[in-house]
Design a protein around this motif. Structure first.
Motif, PDB file in Angstrom:
ATOM      1  N   ARG C 158     -43.358 -34.909  -2.684  1.00 20.68           N
ATOM      2  CA  ARG C 158     -44.154 -34.181  -1.443  1.00 20.68           C
ATOM      3  C   ARG C 158     -42.722 -34.133  -0.668  1.00 20.68           C
ATOM      4  NH1 ARG C 158     -48.793 -37.141  -1.004  1.00 20.68           N
ATOM      5  NH2 ARG C 158     -49.010 -35.869   1.249  1.00 20.68           N
ATOM      6  N   PRO C 159     -43.169 -33.293   0.023  1.00 15.62           N
ATOM      7  CA  PRO C 159     -44.616 -32.309   0.351  1.00 15.62           C
ATOM      8  C   PRO C 159     -44.148 -31.118  -0.431  1.00 15.62           C
ATOM      9  CG  PRO C 159     -42.108 -31.530   2.041  1.00 15.62           C
ATOM     10  CD  PRO C 159     -41.278 -32.507   1.186  1.00 15.62           C
ATOM     11  N   LEU C 167     -42.908 -25.425   7.417  1.00 11.53           N
ATOM     12  CA  LEU C 167     -42.209 -26.494   7.743  1.00 11.53           C
ATOM     13  C   LEU C 167     -40.710 -25.570   7.681  1.00 11.53           C
ATOM     14  CD1 LEU C 167     -42.189 -29.879   5.272  1.00 11.53           C
ATOM     15  CD2 LEU C 167     -42.420 -29.698   7.997  1.00 11.53           C
ATOM     16  N   GLY C 189     -29.150 -29.418   8.027  1.00 11.55           N
ATOM     17  CA  GLY C 189     -28.885 -30.619   7.167  1.00 11.55           C
ATOM     18  C   GLY C 189     -30.442 -31.816   7.257  1.00 11.55           C
ATOM     19  N   GLU C 190     -30.802 -31.755   9.105  1.00 11.81           N
ATOM     20  CA  GLU C 190     -32.208 -32.331   9.106  1.00 11.81           C
ATOM     21  C   GLU C 190     -33.419 -31.228   7.656  1.00 11.81           C
ATOM     22  OE1 GLU C 190     -33.492 -34.796  11.544  1.00 11.81           O
ATOM     23  OE2 GLU C 190     -31.435 -34.710  11.058  1.00 11.81           O
ATOM     24  N   LEU C 191     -33.097 -30.767   7.779  1.00 12.98           N
ATOM     25  CA  LEU C 191     -34.076 -29.285   7.378  1.00 12.98           C
ATOM     26  C   LEU C 191     -34.175 -30.062   5.584  1.00 12.98           C
ATOM     27  CD1 LEU C 191     -34.964 -26.620   8.088  1.00 12.98           C
ATOM     28  CD2 LEU C 191     -36.685 -28.065   7.965  1.00 12.98           C
ATOM     29  N   SER C 193     -32.609 -33.382   4.568  1.00 12.16           N
ATOM     30  CA  SER C 193     -33.326 -34.303   4.190  1.00 12.16           C
ATOM     31  C   SER C 193     -34.619 -35.050   4.403  1.00 12.16           C
ATOM     32  CB  SER C 193     -32.538 -35.444   5.505  1.00 12.16           C
ATOM     33  OG  SER C 193     -33.877 -34.718   6.638  1.00 12.16           O
ATOM     34  N   VAL C 194     -35.175 -33.717   4.990  1.00 14.41           N
ATOM     35  CA  VAL C 194     -36.682 -33.678   4.961  1.00 14.41           C
ATOM     36  C   VAL C 194     -37.184 -33.027   2.995  1.00 14.41           C
ATOM     37  CG1 VAL C 194     -39.087 -33.121   5.215  1.00 14.41           C
ATOM     38  CG2 VAL C 194     -36.992 -34.403   7.503  1.00 14.41           C
ATOM     39  N   ARG C 197     -34.921 -35.564   0.499  1.00 14.50           N
ATOM     40  CA  ARG C 197     -35.276 -36.698   0.119  1.00 14.50           C
ATOM     41  C   ARG C 197     -34.468 -36.662  -0.736  1.00 14.50           C
ATOM     42  NH1 ARG C 197     -40.721 -39.174   0.909  1.00 14.50           N
ATOM     43  NH2 ARG C 197     -41.969 -37.796   1.763  1.00 14.50           N
TER      44      ARG C 197
END
Lengths: 198, 198, 198, 198
Positions: C158-159, C167, C189-191, C193-194, C197
């Motif tokens: 996922r996703p 996203l 970085g945020e993206l 990490s999403v 994972r």
DNA sequence: GGCTAAGCGAGACGGTACGTCCCGTCTTTGC
DNA sequence: GCAAAGACGGGACGTACCGTCTCGCTTAGCC
């Protein structure tokens, strides 16, 4: 040694000759379009498209669209100058008026004449050409008739010869441009009564 | 007692009134531009710019630029109808012709008349308006003179009244549009000699 | 021996060729004007004037001013599709986001992107073109990266792939259109990490 | 003697009061027109005509037609902020997404949202108002949910709270503006899987 | 037979003006 | 003082033609 005047050689240039077919198609298209939408409906682009011709071919041979139309009129309407001798002033006048009015009574001819006179007001260069060729030729034809009458002693003292021309063509154009009333036999009679003082 | 019908009050609508200032500026600009570049130099955009006015304001009140010009002519040239009684047909005619020719001799007036008559040929809707208002008013003025002469027994049997109108206005317009020769005293004499048969 | 079918010669039509000079001047003028006054300051008349070009030349080649702008963006910004292989999903993603954000951080690019997306909402026909060419190409580039990761077994469950696209581009466009916050390294970085994972 | 603060008299101005009827007619007409022709079909003149209202009345109360539309949206769509407590982060998020997506799935709402976001790009002043009122309120609602989760210790360490907002609204707007794919239950699941890391 | 020179249909070019739409403002009458 | 009505200056739209300028091609005379 004097150089003798040479008759101009009618054709010596190289290159492709002017296309008679295109010329005719252009004149025809111009008349068609004026007939369909008046002078406002006559555009160079429209003529070119209708005639299947490039715009350049039109601009190569005519200075303006009104000149195209003038050519078309001269060619199509068989604008012979009817100054034949009928034996007397009255008879000559009657013949001239009859011929001229008969021509101007054909609707498409009147439409073209309207268009030409209108454009002559708007485009000064065409105006000069129009006056110096077309209008002058018409005046000259009538002037010859008047002149012949004068030589014969047939001509009334008034109106003066130039006034005769102004009266005849004035009424003619006024009816075409302004009142749009027909150029009929009655008008011929009225004019004769004024000009001949029978 | 029943109230009698009152004449409707001339103004009760809400909304801003038509700007007299703009109206005048438009008419003035139209005359300016025709004077500078002929009818070809008269464009709605040019008038709007010169008058400091939006194009819509022009289109709101006049159907075409020729109508603007016609209004300007009527307003500026003080086109009074000169049908006063001078005691006899010849005198009335002479006065009418003098007035009319004097007006048509002013160059800008002639230029505007040429433009209007030309546009009348190109724009049929304007043509109808032009004939039914301006040209008709001129004809009516002369017709009243002829009519008065007829009642007086002053009128020669020929030419017929309508022919008189055609002759006078025919020559007038023909000189303006075609020959561009001046509308002078000599022409007045010629016309009188034809119409009055002194 | 029969001649084999030849590939059609790329140009055999008559007529003047499209002017490369005008094309470039138009694209340049469009970018200039958007830079100076935003999309509201971009008008076809303005572009034509600035580029020294007739309006018709613009309308001949582009269906709307937004299409001009899109062409200018594609040509000027060297919109290469950065889908190179960097050895792993995370590295590929990082490279894609870095490239994309770097581009979107140039102020004039962001301005143009805002204008295009805005016009796509207002002009449905352009909207379709915009989606089917520009937006689709961007999505396809990222989709190839995701696909490669899936084949490698690199991709988290996922996703789902399509959600990855939504996203990434969602955040990108949201910052450009709505919050106007910078597309910076922190967001990369945020993206990651999403999406990865780690 | 100190002057006591007076409660402002709620209504003391002279003159006619704002017409509630006109206000409603304007908002309704704006929605009608956007529904019929998209934002391109929304003009102040059109709204005034449809609402039976003077243009001035619109300009008196709203700074731009987009503000009219925004008012209409807020009034019509009953835009309650759905930040109720459902016992946990996942449940709260699910409720928020469900409510929000349900609203954005109504075609006319999506159309209005597209129009507003588009106009915000073109009209900077409206853009600021749009961001500072409408968009901020939406973000704040979701931020409260995230904040509550953080206080509860419910919130995963990544993504950061602000990134949560960017991801959720990014995807939402991207679907509305760019892909136009439905805001469905599947997308709710995908988002939850990313944000909650169940 | 090759060369040069028009003329041809086609069509793109820089321009100008058209008539329309809408903007945001101003001015009037009426409530 | 708000409201509907509606004229105002202004700006851009997209279209129609203007007259010019290349294109590839055809058709002619001339060496």
């Amino acid at each position: 040694m004097p150089t003798t005047a040479e008759p101009p050689p009618p054709r010596a240039r190289p290159g492709r000759r002017r296309s008679e077919e295109s010329r005719r198609a252009i004149l025809g298209a111009a008349l068609d379009l004026v007939g369909e939408g008046g002078f406002a409906g006559l555009t160079v682009e429209g003529v070119a498209a209708r005639a299947g011709v490039g715009k350049q071919t039109i601009y190569r041979w005519w200075p303006s669209k009104a000149d195209v139309l003038l050519d078309a009129l001269v060619e199509e309407a068989e604008l012979r100058v009817p100054a034949g001798d009928h034996g007397g002033y009255a008879a000559d006048l009657r013949a001239f008026l009859g011929d001229t009015f008969r021509l101007g009574s054909r609707p498409w001819v009147a439409e073209v004449l309207r268009a030409l006179m209108a454009h002559a007001q708007v485009d000064p260069a065409f105006g000069e050409r129009f006056r110096d060729s077309f209008l002058r030729a018409r005046r000259d034809a009538l002037r010859r008739i008047v002149e012949r009458a004068r030589e014969r002693g047939d001509l009334p003292p008034r109106p003066a010869p130039d006034t005769v021309l102004d009266l005849v063509f004035g009424v003619l154009w006024y009816r075409i441009l302004a009142t749009r009333e027909p150029l009929d036999e009655a008008l011929v009679g009225e004019l004769l009564s004024v000009l001949v003082r029978s």
